[in-house]
Design an enzyme around this catalytic site. Sequence first.
Site, PDB file in Angstrom:
ATOM      1  NE  ARG A  19     -36.206  -7.574 -25.667  1.00 49.07           N
ATOM      2  CZ  ARG A  19     -35.264  -6.920 -26.299  1.00 49.07           C
ATOM      3  NH1 ARG A  19     -34.187  -6.085 -25.779  1.00 49.07           N
ATOM      4  NH2 ARG A  19     -35.292  -6.494 -27.646  1.00 49.07           N
ATOM      5  CG  HIS A 100     -31.125  -0.014 -32.802  1.00 45.56           C
ATOM      6  ND1 HIS A 100     -30.076   0.306 -32.473  1.00 45.56           N
ATOM      7  CD2 HIS A 100     -32.000  -0.852 -31.811  1.00 45.56           C
ATOM      8  CE1 HIS A 100     -29.718  -0.530 -31.087  1.00 45.56           C
ATOM      9  NE2 HIS A 100     -30.974  -1.177 -30.987  1.00 45.56           N
TER      10      HIS A 100
END
Length: 380
Positions: A19, A100
């Site tokens: 991406r 994260h």
Amino acid sequence: MKMKTVFGIPKELKADETRVALTPDCIAMLTKDGYKVLVETNAGAMSGFSDEQYEKSGAEIVSTNKELWEKSTVILKVKEPQKSEYEFFSEDKVVFSYMHLAVEEELTKELLKKKVCTIASESVEGPNKELPLLRPMSEVAGRLSIQIGANYLESINGGSGVLLGGVPGVQPGKVVILGGGVVGANAAKVAIGMGADVSVLDINSKRLAELDLAFNNNIKTHYCNPYTIKEECKKADILVGAVLLPGRKAPKLVSADIVQEMKKGSFIIDVAIDQGGNIETMDRITTLKNPVFEKYGVLHCAVPNLPSLTPRTSSFAYSYAILPYVQKIGEYGAFMALKECESLRAGVNTFRGEVTNQDLAETFDMNHTEISLLIGFKVA
């Protein structure tokens, strides 16, 4: 003031990450308003965007990752920085990305050491505590989980040979979804569309009622506890782990003992694996090229970046979601944008060497400092 903030979009370095943080059409809106955007060469290639398209949008193409970091004040990424990028960290840098950090202790310590301001996309909050930047990728991942699972149930791929939707006179496959959030709801949507028998487990009775209504009684809802988890997992042809606790490691809900009781050739996909996962037997990370391993006769999928399977759709979805926040940073500058925008403040995980996310601080037993104190005022 507009020219002081230089946005940089590097090529993603994490394995299998396809991406890109901003698409050319969104960059065109930024450059039209006078903001400077740098894009590393081939950053959008895997999503189908050429350097020429980015140049036409008004971006400046730079040749290396090093040059991109050195010339940019705000780094816009999809996934967290990799070890080769740690050397570019500095106190004047802002990194805006899915971070994260609850499963990235080394990275967290490096960000604190270099006093980098990190805005974690998964922590940015809108009104009513929704997560507007996590939502689009959760939608993609939830839908993909069933698409992938249906494929791996085919016997040629090592599965049990079950057709998820069944046929007249033959029962459909059973899909069990742990978690009724965005991932779970989107997994249910696709599973129902394919004709599966769908069960969703959650601890929030109100959410279960909402799902029951939304799907017009076409799903079975269960209050999530050890008993219902065990009983439903034994019936599952596809099991989806979709329970995420923002800023914390995901809870382990399915033990190895339960997996051993599941049907041979069934399929488990743990969408929460990027936060540690919900399934005890997910003892390794898998990749887009080799997404599945077998344990106890059950297929396991532990790909942490499922949306990279469909990078064009995913990049558009993420770009459209993050653009308003990028524009806010461009308008005010990063520091003032944090003062002006409560949603962005909620996303800050590290700032000036301090952990500003309480859940992250508790995960690593670190001190927590409210971001509002560090930017010069106390938010009421």
